[in-house]
Design a protein around this motif. Structure first.
Motif, PDB file in Angstrom:
ATOM      1  N   PHE A 361     -35.438   0.023  29.407  1.00 24.53           N
ATOM      2  CA  PHE A 361     -35.774  -0.712  28.196  1.00 24.53           C
ATOM      3  C   PHE A 361     -37.072  -0.167  27.534  1.00 24.53           C
ATOM      4  CE2 PHE A 361     -39.083  -3.717  26.158  1.00 24.53           C
ATOM      5  CZ  PHE A 361     -38.327  -4.263  24.963  1.00 24.53           C
ATOM      6  N   PHE A 362     -38.022   0.403  28.491  1.00 24.89           N
ATOM      7  CA  PHE A 362     -39.134   1.429  27.894  1.00 24.89           C
ATOM      8  C   PHE A 362     -38.726   2.367  27.400  1.00 24.89           C
ATOM      9  CE2 PHE A 362     -41.770  -1.398  30.393  1.00 24.89           C
ATOM     10  CZ  PHE A 362     -42.360  -2.232  29.600  1.00 24.89           C
ATOM     11  N   ILE A 363     -37.472   3.273  27.899  1.00 24.49           N
ATOM     12  CA  ILE A 363     -37.028   4.573  27.594  1.00 24.49           C
ATOM     13  C   ILE A 363     -36.324   4.206  26.269  1.00 24.49           C
ATOM     14  CG2 ILE A 363     -35.292   6.133  27.948  1.00 24.49           C
ATOM     15  CD1 ILE A 363     -36.106   6.034  30.896  1.00 24.49           C
ATOM     16  N   SER A 364     -35.590   3.031  26.213  1.00 24.10           N
ATOM     17  CA  SER A 364     -34.915   2.768  24.956  1.00 24.10           C
ATOM     18  C   SER A 364     -35.860   2.625  23.604  1.00 24.10           C
ATOM     19  CB  SER A 364     -34.162   1.415  24.942  1.00 24.10           C
ATOM     20  OG  SER A 364     -33.070   1.756  25.990  1.00 24.10           O
ATOM     21  N   LEU A 365     -36.941   1.882  23.988  1.00 28.13           N
ATOM     22  CA  LEU A 365     -38.187   1.864  23.081  1.00 28.13           C
ATOM     23  C   LEU A 365     -38.846   2.938  22.450  1.00 28.13           C
ATOM     24  CD1 LEU A 365     -40.036  -0.714  21.695  1.00 28.13           C
ATOM     25  CD2 LEU A 365     -41.559  -0.214  23.764  1.00 28.13           C
ATOM     26  N   LEU A 366     -39.014   3.932  23.272  1.00 32.64           N
ATOM     27  CA  LEU A 366     -39.422   5.155  22.817  1.00 32.64           C
ATOM     28  C   LEU A 366     -38.491   6.107  22.042  1.00 32.64           C
ATOM     29  CD1 LEU A 366     -41.303   6.356  26.028  1.00 32.64           C
ATOM     30  CD2 LEU A 366     -42.317   5.544  24.172  1.00 32.64           C
ATOM     31  N   GLU A 367     -37.104   5.919  22.506  1.00 35.78           N
ATOM     32  CA  GLU A 367     -36.256   6.536  21.777  1.00 35.78           C
ATOM     33  C   GLU A 367     -35.893   5.988  20.324  1.00 35.78           C
ATOM     34  OE1 GLU A 367     -33.167   7.780  25.562  1.00 35.78           O
ATOM     35  OE2 GLU A 367     -32.799   6.146  24.168  1.00 35.78           O
ATOM     36  N   ASP A 368     -35.631   4.508  20.169  1.00 38.15           N
ATOM     37  CA  ASP A 368     -35.527   4.208  18.955  1.00 38.15           C
ATOM     38  C   ASP A 368     -36.517   3.948  17.957  1.00 38.15           C
ATOM     39  OD1 ASP A 368     -33.486   2.875  17.398  1.00 38.15           O
ATOM     40  OD2 ASP A 368     -34.149   0.956  17.990  1.00 38.15           O
ATOM     41  N   SER A 369     -37.784   4.316  18.580  1.00 40.36           N
ATOM     42  CA  SER A 369     -38.937   4.296  17.695  1.00 40.36           C
ATOM     43  C   SER A 369     -39.372   5.859  16.862  1.00 40.36           C
ATOM     44  CB  SER A 369     -40.355   3.980  18.553  1.00 40.36           C
ATOM     45  OG  SER A 369     -40.770   5.020  19.382  1.00 40.36           O
ATOM     46  N   GLY A 370     -38.547   6.493  17.663  1.00 40.26           N
ATOM     47  CA  GLY A 370     -38.660   8.009  16.994  1.00 40.26           C
ATOM     48  C   GLY A 370     -39.701   8.934  17.650  1.00 40.26           C
ATOM     49  N   TYR A 371     -40.123   8.530  19.004  1.00 37.86           N
ATOM     50  CA  TYR A 371     -41.123   9.061  19.636  1.00 37.86           C
ATOM     51  C   TYR A 371     -40.566  10.243  20.515  1.00 37.86           C
ATOM     52  CZ  TYR A 371     -44.702  10.651  22.946  1.00 37.86           C
ATOM     53  OH  TYR A 371     -45.575  11.334  23.734  1.00 37.86           O
ATOM     54  N   MET A 372     -39.395  10.215  20.914  1.00 36.79           N
ATOM     55  CA  MET A 372     -38.783  11.184  21.788  1.00 36.79           C
ATOM     56  C   MET A 372     -38.514  12.527  21.093  1.00 36.79           C
ATOM     57  SD  MET A 372     -38.568  10.467  24.951  1.00 36.79           S
ATOM     58  CE  MET A 372     -38.173   9.204  26.156  1.00 36.79           C
ATOM     59  N   ALA A 373     -38.076  12.477  19.671  1.00 38.02           N
ATOM     60  CA  ALA A 373     -38.108  13.625  18.949  1.00 38.02           C
ATOM     61  C   ALA A 373     -39.289  14.587  18.890  1.00 38.02           C
ATOM     62  CB  ALA A 373     -37.577  13.313  17.590  1.00 38.02           C
ATOM     63  N   ARG A 374     -40.354  13.775  18.928  1.00 37.93           N
ATOM     64  CA  ARG A 374     -41.915  14.145  18.933  1.00 37.93           C
ATOM     65  C   ARG A 374     -42.166  14.937  20.360  1.00 37.93           C
ATOM     66  NH1 ARG A 374     -40.580  10.910  14.772  1.00 37.93           N
ATOM     67  NH2 ARG A 374     -42.018  11.196  12.969  1.00 37.93           N
ATOM     68  N   VAL A 375     -41.491  14.417  21.283  1.00 38.53           N
ATOM     69  CA  VAL A 375     -41.703  15.129  22.809  1.00 38.53           C
ATOM     70  C   VAL A 375     -41.083  16.317  22.679  1.00 38.53           C
ATOM     71  CG1 VAL A 375     -41.196  14.908  25.000  1.00 38.53           C
ATOM     72  CG2 VAL A 375     -42.007  12.640  23.896  1.00 38.53           C
ATOM     73  N   ALA A 376     -39.704  16.669  22.252  1.00 39.47           N
ATOM     74  CA  ALA A 376     -39.121  17.791  21.895  1.00 39.47           C
ATOM     75  C   ALA A 376     -39.770  18.774  21.097  1.00 39.47           C
ATOM     76  CB  ALA A 376     -37.691  17.691  21.434  1.00 39.47           C
ATOM     77  N   LEU A 377     -40.567  18.315  20.328  1.00 44.07           N
ATOM     78  CA  LEU A 377     -41.274  19.342  19.252  1.00 44.07           C
ATOM     79  C   LEU A 377     -42.736  19.725  20.071  1.00 44.07           C
ATOM     80  CD1 LEU A 377     -41.947  20.410  16.591  1.00 44.07           C
ATOM     81  CD2 LEU A 377     -43.392  18.515  16.116  1.00 44.07           C
ATOM     82  N   VAL A 378     -43.355  18.853  20.851  1.00 48.85           N
ATOM     83  CA  VAL A 378     -44.384  18.898  21.618  1.00 48.85           C
ATOM     84  C   VAL A 378     -44.011  20.011  22.646  1.00 48.85           C
ATOM     85  CG1 VAL A 378     -46.059  18.142  23.528  1.00 48.85           C
ATOM     86  CG2 VAL A 378     -45.556  16.844  21.265  1.00 48.85           C
ATOM     87  N   MET A 379     -42.889  19.921  23.217  1.00 56.94           N
ATOM     88  CA  MET A 379     -42.546  20.671  24.460  1.00 56.94           C
ATOM     89  C   MET A 379     -41.998  22.171  23.894  1.00 56.94           C
ATOM     90  SD  MET A 379     -42.755  19.272  27.450  1.00 56.94           S
ATOM     91  CE  MET A 379     -41.647  20.519  28.555  1.00 56.94           C
ATOM     92  N   ASP A 380     -41.704  22.286  22.721  1.00 57.79           N
ATOM     93  CA  ASP A 380     -41.167  23.568  22.318  1.00 57.79           C
ATOM     94  C   ASP A 380     -41.979  25.079  22.713  1.00 57.79           C
ATOM     95  OD1 ASP A 380     -39.400  25.292  20.581  1.00 57.79           O
ATOM     96  OD2 ASP A 380     -40.998  25.526  19.118  1.00 57.79           O
ATOM     97  N   ARG A 381     -43.393  25.000  22.479  1.00 59.64           N
ATOM     98  CA  ARG A 381     -44.112  26.026  22.881  1.00 59.64           C
ATOM     99  C   ARG A 381     -43.850  26.256  24.278  1.00 59.64           C
ATOM    100  NH1 ARG A 381     -48.279  24.102  21.082  1.00 59.64           N
ATOM    101  NH2 ARG A 381     -48.647  25.329  19.061  1.00 59.64           N
ATOM    102  N   VAL A 382     -43.916  25.403  25.194  1.00 63.06           N
ATOM    103  CA  VAL A 382     -43.680  25.529  26.519  1.00 63.06           C
ATOM    104  C   VAL A 382     -42.298  26.013  26.877  1.00 63.06           C
ATOM    105  CG1 VAL A 382     -43.867  24.322  29.028  1.00 63.06           C
ATOM    106  CG2 VAL A 382     -45.593  23.548  27.055  1.00 63.06           C
ATOM    107  N   MET A 383     -41.305  25.618  26.310  1.00 59.08           N
ATOM    108  CA  MET A 383     -39.905  25.724  26.630  1.00 59.08           C
ATOM    109  C   MET A 383     -39.792  27.070  26.011  1.00 59.08           C
ATOM    110  SD  MET A 383     -38.756  22.898  27.897  1.00 59.08           S
ATOM    111  CE  MET A 383     -36.751  23.022  27.834  1.00 59.08           C
ATOM    112  N   GLU A 384     -40.197  27.709  24.859  1.00 60.01           N
ATOM    113  CA  GLU A 384     -40.094  28.963  24.367  1.00 60.01           C
ATOM    114  C   GLU A 384     -40.652  30.209  25.430  1.00 60.01           C
ATOM    115  OE1 GLU A 384     -41.075  31.449  20.301  1.00 60.01           O
ATOM    116  OE2 GLU A 384     -41.844  29.493  20.486  1.00 60.01           O
ATOM    117  N   SER A 385     -41.556  29.765  26.103  1.00 59.38           N
ATOM    118  CA  SER A 385     -42.226  30.638  26.811  1.00 59.38           C
ATOM    119  C   SER A 385     -41.274  30.842  28.129  1.00 59.38           C
ATOM    120  CB  SER A 385     -43.562  30.228  27.389  1.00 59.38           C
ATOM    121  OG  SER A 385     -43.684  28.826  28.205  1.00 59.38           O
TER     122      SER A 385
END
Length: 667
Positions: A361-385
């Motif tokens: 339920f909480f994962i769905s809440l974060l997904e549907d709110s649009g927050y999870m797309a922001r997590v991918a953006l935040v992680m981009d610098r780490v993932m790129e390294s």
């Protein structure tokens, strides 16, 4: 009648599909949710609707985008619905032009008009329809507003073919299109103009299609000649020239449609993003939200419900079944099979259903709110390294629910090297099937720190994945890292119905598996514990299960759990991670005595328990995940590698934790 639903990612395509068909498909507020086509029937039963992955162009860059082009080439679609985001109209129209050139009747579903108005964007629907030359229906897909009108138009018989000559590309390209038309005439039912333009854009799928109709070398020479002509006259590539012509047409549409923009307040999304995507605060906020989620799951709402279910299965249900079996004169064998095998095995898994559903339920809440797309953006610098980019983190997040759809979501990644790397690493993400094991052990050994211990396991999985990504991308899978481009959707207040549907969609697989696969596995495990070399109804230590587990036990001594029970449960964990709980409930089942959590203290220390959970986190993927890895990679070598490296890493890390913990004085 077959109608295709096509649009850019994050335009509300799957929400519209659910509304038009009355069915439910998983809706996540990020790209990559739909990785293959889904089919439903319109509510008026007049047509079939096919939901295709979100794409920006019909010239595919990734495997999921290729699904759309391949569908348009091989399936006989009658009409198309092109869904547009009214707040991102100019960008969305690039795909619209390509769909118009495809030649089938098309209607535009102008979605998110409410979002556009909040951003000060006002679209005149009638003028836009006139400028594009196709019917338009304004909708709000999430609420269903305008969707019935759209359904009536698209399922009617009155829609006409689209104007394939909507954009004029200049004499050089138009003459080349006519030449190709002469060569392909009578050899295809598709729009030859569309095929020609896509061929000039180096669409690999269209190339293959045309090569099946004409001589490959003559077509290649023909296209190269067109490229040389355009380059010589306009000093630009053929692909860029086509793009520029479409861009000019889109500007013309925007002017004719009298789309106006007014200055408004700074959108709330931008204010929130300034905090949650901050390069310093972004990751701590993500981990804080994860911690709160686990705290509510384990220390708050989930534990009392799980305890109640445990009491029901171990007490009420067991006593009720015991009475019925006595009254029916059932044999000792049947008694033991039902109570010690089925109830203990399946019930031991089902007691964790509340915690699973609360987490989802909480994962769905974060997904549907649009927050999870922001997590991918935040992680981009780490993932790129480490040789990846932020888009690779999206399949990993999906893997928190189940590794199988997480691996399938890697289709959205453009480069083969990064896609393979993401597939290999996603099984390291802690899926929901591991959650009952964590719940069992943290309840027994870390009652005051449940959320913190579980969070540490999730973070550990991410850290190990990042380290291995760096190693693999520098050795086995060298290659150029692609650029990371992601669209951040506006934040939305999730609707309860959508949240419940999303939660149920994720959780029902857990319940279904308990009622089928775990049921069958529990019976098999019980039979192995009931029978032994000396016959039936033997002591557990003399059973076949003990023999099998005993072979592995010495191997696990250095990492803290040198018992045949631990070895036996790990074997069944390959079939499904939940089966570990079933096995333990059967192995450690003692009627009228302590609970399973209490009994575990006789076999594990807190340090050994943590080592065991780390091993469960990282060791071989489950059978379904292994099958998906093979399906997505098409390689036995990489599938075997995914099993082998995970087993080695799990053992080494558990060894470091257990032996290091002992040196530091932990027990």
């Amino acid at each position: 009648m077959d109608i295709a639903l096509i649009g850019n990612p994050n335009t509300g395509k799957t929400s519209l599909f659910n509304t038009l068909t009355g069915s439910y498909e998983y809706v996540g507020n990020w790209s990559g949710v739909t990785v293959e086509k889904k089919v439903g029937i319109f509510k008026n039963n007049k047509a079939k609707l096919i939901d295709l992955p979100g794409i920006y162009s019909l010239n595919p860059l990734s495997k999921d985008e290729g699904v759309v082009t391949q569908f348009l080439l091989s399936d006989d679609v009658d009409k198309t619905i092109n869904i547009l985001d009214a707040s991102q109209l100019e960008r969305n129209l690039h795909l619209t032009i390509q769909l118009i050139e495809y030649g089938k009747p098309i209607i535009i579903g102008l979605n998110m008009i409410d979002v556009a108005e909040k951003r000060g964007i006002h679209v005149d629907e009638e003028k836009l329809s006139t400028a594009i030359g196709v019917p338009i229906a304004s909708v709000i897909a999430r609420t269903g507003k305008g969707c019935e009108h759209l359904s009536e138009i698209v399922t009617s018989e009155s829609m006409s073919q689209s104007n394939v000559h909507f954009v004029q590309y200049g004499n050089e390209i138009e003459d080349a299109v006519l030449q190709l038309h002469e060569l392909l005439d009578g050899k295809t039912n598709l729009s030859i103009r569309w095929l020609a333009i896509q061929l000039f854009e180096d669409n690999e799928y269209v190339k293959k299609y045309i090569y099946d109709c004409l001589d490959e070398k003559s077509v290649s020479d023909f296209v190269q000649a067109v490229k040389n002509t355009v380059l010589a006259k306009y000093e630009t590539s053929l692909e860029q020239f086509i793009f520029q012509k479409r861009k000019e047409k889109i500007h013309q549409i925007m002017e004719q449609a009298a789309i106006t923009r007014t200055e408004g307040k700074t959108p709330l999304s931008e204010k929130i993003d300034a905090v949650v995507t901050n390069k310093i605060l972004g990751l701590p906020i993500f981990f804080l939200l994860m911690y709160l989620m686990f705290m509510l799951t384990f220390d708050g709402l989930g534990t009392p419900l799980s305890d109640w279910l445990d009491g029901f299965f171990a007490g009420t249900l067991t006593n009720l079944l015991n009475g019925w079996l006595d009254a029916a004169g059932a044999s000792e064998f049947i008694h033991s099979l039902i109570l010690d095998g089925i109830v203990a095995g399946v019930g031991g898994v089902l007691v964790f259903v509340p915690q699973i559903f609360i987490l989802f339920f909480f994962i769905s809440l974060l997904e549907d709110s649009g927050y999870m797309a922001r997590v991918a953006l935040v992680m981009d610098r780490v993932m790129e390294s480490v040789g990846l980019n932020g888009k690779a983190f999206i399949p990993m997040i999906i893997g928190f629910g189940c590794n199988v759809p997480g691996i399938m979501a890697a289709r959205t990644i453009e480069t083969p090297k990064e896609r393979l790397l993401t597939i290999l690493l996603t099984p390291l993400m802690s899926c929901s099937a591991r959650l009952p094991i964590y719940a069992l052990f943290v309840g027994a050994f870390f009652p005051g720190k449940k959320a913190l211990v579980v969070l540490s396991l999730y973070i550990l999985g991410i850290i190990v994945a990042l380290i291995l990504a760096k190693i693999f991308s520098s050795t086995l899978l060298k290659g150029e890292t692609s650029l990371f481009v992601i669209e951040l959707p506006p934040y939305r207040l999730p609707q309860f119905q959508a949240l419940w549907r999303s939660t149920w969609d994720k959780g029902k697989g857990f319940v279904k598996k308990a009622g089928t696969f775990i049921f069958a596995g529990s019976v098999f495990i019980w039979l192995l514990s009931y029978a032994g070399p000396n016959g039936l109804n033997v002591d557990l230590d003399d059973s076949y299960l003990a023999v099998i587990g005993g072979i592995l036990a010495p191997l696990f001594a250095p990492i803290g759990f040198a018992t045949w029970q631990a070895g036996a449960s790990l074997i069944t964990g390959f079939l499904a991670k939940e089966a570990i709980i079933s096995t333990m409930n059967i192995i450690y089942f003692v009627p009228d005595e302590a609970t399973l959590q209490g009994l575990l203290a006789n076999y594990f220390t807190p340090l050994a328990a943590y080592s065991f959970m780390v091993f469960i986190l990282l060791y071989i993927p489950c059978l379904a995940t292994v099958a998906t890895i093979y399906k997505e990679t098409g390689s036995k070598k990489w599938t075997a590698f995914s099993i082998g490296y995970a087993l080695v890493i799990a053992y080494l890390l558990a060894l470091i934790i257990y032996q290091g913990g002992k040196l530091l004085g932990f027990s």
